[in-house]
Structures are given as structure tokens and as C-alpha cells.
Design a protein around this motif. Structure first.
Motif, PDB file in Angstrom:
ATOM      1  N   LEU A  49      11.191 -40.722   9.863  1.00 40.66           N
ATOM      2  CA  LEU A  49      11.707 -41.199  11.149  1.00 40.66           C
ATOM      3  C   LEU A  49      13.139 -40.749  11.396  1.00 40.66           C
ATOM      4  O   LEU A  49      13.913 -40.549  10.457  1.00 40.66           O
ATOM      5  CB  LEU A  49      11.641 -42.725  11.210  1.00 40.66           C
ATOM      6  N   ALA A  50      13.499 -40.612  12.666  1.00 41.28           N
ATOM      7  CA  ALA A  50      14.896 -40.389  13.043  1.00 41.28           C
ATOM      8  C   ALA A  50      15.700 -41.607  12.623  1.00 41.28           C
ATOM      9  O   ALA A  50      15.167 -42.718  12.484  1.00 41.28           O
ATOM     10  CB  ALA A  50      14.993 -40.179  14.551  1.00 41.28           C
ATOM     11  N   ASP A  51      16.993 -41.426  12.418  1.00 39.12           N
ATOM     12  CA  ASP A  51      17.824 -42.560  11.990  1.00 39.12           C
ATOM     13  C   ASP A  51      17.827 -43.673  13.037  1.00 39.12           C
ATOM     14  O   ASP A  51      17.752 -43.412  14.249  1.00 39.12           O
ATOM     15  CB  ASP A  51      19.261 -42.095  11.732  1.00 39.12           C
ATOM     16  N   LEU A  72      17.262 -37.918   7.657  1.00 38.08           N
ATOM     17  CA  LEU A  72      18.712 -37.997   7.812  1.00 38.08           C
ATOM     18  C   LEU A  72      19.155 -39.440   7.958  1.00 38.08           C
ATOM     19  O   LEU A  72      18.386 -40.307   8.383  1.00 38.08           O
ATOM     20  CB  LEU A  72      19.156 -37.197   9.038  1.00 38.08           C
ATOM     21  N   GLY A  73      20.428 -39.685   7.589  1.00 36.54           N
ATOM     22  CA  GLY A  73      21.018 -41.003   7.738  1.00 36.54           C
ATOM     23  C   GLY A  73      22.046 -41.020   8.852  1.00 36.54           C
ATOM     24  O   GLY A  73      22.315 -39.995   9.489  1.00 36.54           O
ATOM     25  N   ASN A  74      22.655 -42.164   9.072  1.00 35.61           N
ATOM     26  CA  ASN A  74      23.632 -42.293  10.158  1.00 35.61           C
ATOM     27  C   ASN A  74      24.846 -41.386   9.969  1.00 35.61           C
ATOM     28  O   ASN A  74      25.406 -40.853  10.927  1.00 35.61           O
ATOM     29  CB  ASN A  74      24.072 -43.754  10.311  1.00 35.61           C
ATOM     30  N   HIS A  75      25.258 -41.154   8.722  1.00 33.93           N
ATOM     31  CA  HIS A  75      26.409 -40.284   8.482  1.00 33.93           C
ATOM     32  C   HIS A  75      26.082 -38.813   8.729  1.00 33.93           C
ATOM     33  O   HIS A  75      26.998 -37.999   8.884  1.00 33.93           O
ATOM     34  CB  HIS A  75      26.920 -40.467   7.053  1.00 33.93           C
ATOM     35  N   ASP A  76      24.816 -38.495   8.754  1.00 36.23           N
ATOM     36  CA  ASP A  76      24.393 -37.105   8.967  1.00 36.23           C
ATOM     37  C   ASP A  76      24.321 -36.728  10.439  1.00 36.23           C
ATOM     38  O   ASP A  76      24.024 -35.576  10.780  1.00 36.23           O
ATOM     39  CB  ASP A  76      23.019 -36.867   8.317  1.00 36.23           C
ATOM     40  N   ILE A  77      24.587 -37.690  11.304  1.00 36.06           N
ATOM     41  CA  ILE A  77      24.539 -37.414  12.742  1.00 36.06           C
ATOM     42  C   ILE A  77      25.843 -37.848  13.411  1.00 36.06           C
ATOM     43  O   ILE A  77      25.880 -38.121  14.613  1.00 36.06           O
ATOM     44  CB  ILE A  77      23.325 -38.101  13.413  1.00 36.06           C
ATOM     45  N   CYS A  78      26.927 -37.893  12.617  1.00 35.23           N
ATOM     46  CA  CYS A  78      28.221 -38.373  13.119  1.00 35.23           C
ATOM     47  C   CYS A  78      28.772 -37.502  14.243  1.00 35.23           C
ATOM     48  O   CYS A  78      29.285 -38.007  15.233  1.00 35.23           O
ATOM     49  CB  CYS A  78      29.248 -38.405  11.981  1.00 35.23           C
ATOM     50  N   TYR A  79      28.725 -36.200  14.054  1.00 32.44           N
ATOM     51  CA  TYR A  79      29.287 -35.272  15.022  1.00 32.44           C
ATOM     52  C   TYR A  79      28.188 -34.574  15.814  1.00 32.44           C
ATOM     53  O   TYR A  79      27.019 -34.587  15.419  1.00 32.44           O
ATOM     54  CB  TYR A  79      30.175 -34.244  14.320  1.00 32.44           C
ATOM     55  N   GLY A 136      18.596 -39.735   3.061  1.00 34.58           N
ATOM     56  CA  GLY A 136      19.715 -39.686   3.990  1.00 34.58           C
ATOM     57  C   GLY A 136      21.114 -39.890   3.459  1.00 34.58           C
ATOM     58  O   GLY A 136      21.332 -40.236   2.309  1.00 34.58           O
ATOM     59  N   ASP A 137      22.083 -39.660   4.358  1.00 38.78           N
ATOM     60  CA  ASP A 137      23.524 -39.700   4.096  1.00 38.78           C
ATOM     61  C   ASP A 137      23.916 -38.716   2.994  1.00 38.78           C
ATOM     62  O   ASP A 137      24.388 -39.099   1.922  1.00 38.78           O
ATOM     63  CB  ASP A 137      23.984 -41.116   3.776  1.00 38.78           C
ATOM     64  N   THR A 151      31.424 -37.716   6.609  1.00 43.56           N
ATOM     65  CA  THR A 151      31.863 -37.490   7.992  1.00 43.56           C
ATOM     66  C   THR A 151      31.517 -36.056   8.404  1.00 43.56           C
ATOM     67  O   THR A 151      30.497 -35.818   9.016  1.00 43.56           O
ATOM     68  CB  THR A 151      33.368 -37.779   8.162  1.00 43.56           C
ATOM     69  N   SER A 152      32.384 -35.115   8.038  1.00 44.65           N
ATOM     70  CA  SER A 152      32.133 -33.720   8.377  1.00 44.65           C
ATOM     71  C   SER A 152      30.858 -33.223   7.709  1.00 44.65           C
ATOM     72  O   SER A 152      30.591 -33.548   6.551  1.00 44.65           O
ATOM     73  CB  SER A 152      33.308 -32.848   7.921  1.00 44.65           C
ATOM     74  N   PRO A 153      30.066 -32.399   8.409  1.00 42.25           N
ATOM     75  CA  PRO A 153      28.845 -31.857   7.817  1.00 42.25           C
ATOM     76  C   PRO A 153      29.099 -30.690   6.857  1.00 42.25           C
ATOM     77  O   PRO A 153      28.177 -30.255   6.161  1.00 42.25           O
ATOM     78  CB  PRO A 153      28.039 -31.389   9.030  1.00 42.25           C
TER      79      PRO A 153
END
Length: 276
Positions: free
Chosen positions: A140-142, A97-104, A67-68, A72-74
Motif C-alpha cells: 500500500l501507499a503510505d 515506502l514510508g512517510n519519510h520516503d515521500i518528504c520532498y 519503509g523509511d 529527510t533528503s532522498p
């Protein structure tokens, strides 16, 4: 990130014992990489190229990414994917995926699609069997996603079956004690980035000191505003840990945030599975 702030790439090698591991999987090699933060600032091209070369040199049976990929932007995922395309693995490359991968709003879809296009299997509350039915791989999902739901995934597996779990945030190890987890692979912490030799992760001591400073004063000083509450268990910031009956390994990541790393170099992890 300049190498003076990041430090040189390190290779961590460890052997992990797994109960009930079939003899056919004894000696299998896994490579873990995490927290790329590929955005033109936090990870140099040279570091990334070396990490990929280290992984390929091992000739791993499985490459696991935790992840990550962006910050920010993908958008940078497309350039990162072109580089990750050079990774080699006998049984494939799997990722969460990590938390930064689901920012937007569309980050998750764009990042997943970009990785899938180069043959990286992104798992989101899913189970895969790259090494066979005897050793499921759970992704797992983040933890910060509303779709984080280990119950629905973990309950699909027989307790007698060993398994590896990919979960970006190591805090999930506390929740996952409700199930058998022979090896959980996580990232997220960057190892704390600053480590005090002989004492451990600097964040643990930083928080104790900062909390004694009045809140009004803290708000006026950069870096004192951050209480590092994005993770609860900083004692699990890096390395191998025994969490109840389960094993957790936390990778220090490749990307680096300011003010940089100290005694906490970026990492590629090479894991050899062994029958217990």
C-alpha cells in the motif's frame, strides 16, 4: 547511531498461522526489515551489515522491507541501495515506502528508482505474486500520502484468497479490518524506542504525564513539545497483534532517533508461515 544508544541487533523469530494456506507454502520463511533511516547518523554501517548477514543466513524465500529508508533528503538512498544489493532471497525482495520516503517532491521517485535498479520491487497500491497466485502480496501507499487507497487494491482480491499486506504505518490495521488480512507487516513506530519492563511502551505513560503539564511550559522544554501523535495506536507499537480477524506484526526497525532505545533493540524479523 552509537551502539550504546541503539543497543545490539536482535532477531525476532515467529510462526504465523494462515488459514487456507496451500501445503506448498507451509514452512516458507520471510524476513522483514524496516525503518533504516540511513542518513549517516541513525543507523551504523556495522548494524546494517549485520542485519543483511542475518537475513542471508536464514536463506529466506522472501525479503520484505516496510519503509523509511531515509530520514529527510532522498540522497542517501543511493548508498543504502549499494548495501541492500547484498540481500539474497529465493523469490525476490519487495518493499513499500514510508512517510519519510515521500518528504520532498521527488523523494518517492528517486527512492523507488534506486531500489528498483538493484532488483527490489517497490509496491505502491499494487499486488504482486512472488510466492504464487495462492498468496498475493499487497503493498500500500503510505498512510500520509494522498494516494493511500486500500479500497481500490483490496477489492481486487477474492475473500477466499489468503494474503499478506505491507503497510508502513500500523494504524492502517484499523482501516484494513474491512478486508481479509492474514498478515499485515508494518514498522513506523521503532517499537516506541523506550519500553518499561512489565508495563510496555513508554510513550503511553509519557503522554499521560505530559498532558498534565501546562501547554505553555511544554513548549519551552525539548522533548515535551512532541506528543507522538504521528501514530494513534501506540498499543500496537511492536510485536504480533490480533486486530479483529486480522493479524498485524510491527517491526521495531533498525534506525534509532535520540534519545535512543531502552529495552527496545533494533530488529530483524524472521517469519515462518504455517497452515492453520
Amino acid at each position: 547511531m552509537h551502539w550504546l544508544l541503539s543497543g545490539p541487533l536482535s532477531t525476532q523469530q515467529l510462526t504465523v498461522k494462515i488459514a487456507d494456506l496451500p501445503a506448498s507454502l507451509h514452512g516458507k520463511k520471510l524476513v522483514q526489515m524496516s525503518d533504516f533511516h540511513y542518513d549517516g547518523l541513525r543507523l551504523s554501517e556495522a548494524m546494517l551489515e549485520k542485519a543483511i548477514a542475518v537475513s542471508n543466513q536464514v536463506e529466506p524465500d522472501l525479503v520484505l522491507l516496510t519503509g523509511d529508508y531515509v530520514t529527510t533528503s532522498p540522497k542517501p538512498i543511493h548508498d543504502l541501495a549499494l548495501r541492500l544489493k547484498n540481500l539474497q532471497s529465493r523469490a525476490g525482495i519487495y518493499a513499500v515506502l514510508g512517510n519519510h520516503d515521500i518528504c520532498y517532491k521527488h523523494s518517492r521517485t528517486e527512492i523507488t528508482d534506486a531500489l528498483n535498479k538493484i532488483g527490489v520491487h517497490v509496491l505502491w497500491n499494487e499486488i504482486a505474486y512472488p510466492l504464487g497466485k495462492e498468496l498475493p502480496l499487497v503493498g500500500l501507499a503510505d498512510r500520509y500520502s494522498r494516494e493511500f487507497n486500500p479500497v481500490a487494491v483490496m477489492n481486487q482480491l477474492n475473500v477466499a484468497t489468503p494474503r499478506i499486506v505491507l503497510s508502513h504505518n500500523p494504524d492502517t490495521a484499523e482501516i484494513l479490518q474491512a478486508w481479509r488480512v492474514d498478515l499485515q507487516l508494518s514498522g513506523h513506530t521503532h517499537g516506541g524506542q523506550i519500553v518499561i519492563p512489565g508495563l510496555g511502551t513508554g510513550v503511553l505513560y509519557y503522554r499521560k504525564i505530559v498532558r498534565k503539564i501546562p501547554v505553555k511550559l511544554r513548549r519551552r522544554i525539548p522533548y515535551l513539545k512532541n506528543d507522538f501523535s504521528f501514530i494513534r495506536h501506540w498499543e500496537w507499537a511492536q510485536g504480533l497483534h490480533q486486530i479483529g480477524k486480522n493479524q498485524l506484526y510491527v517491526n521495531r526497525g533498525l534506525g534509532t532517533y535520540l534519545p535512543g532505545r531502552l529495552f527496545c533493540p533494533p530488529e530483524v524479523t524472521i517469519i515462518t508461515l504455517q497452515s492453520e
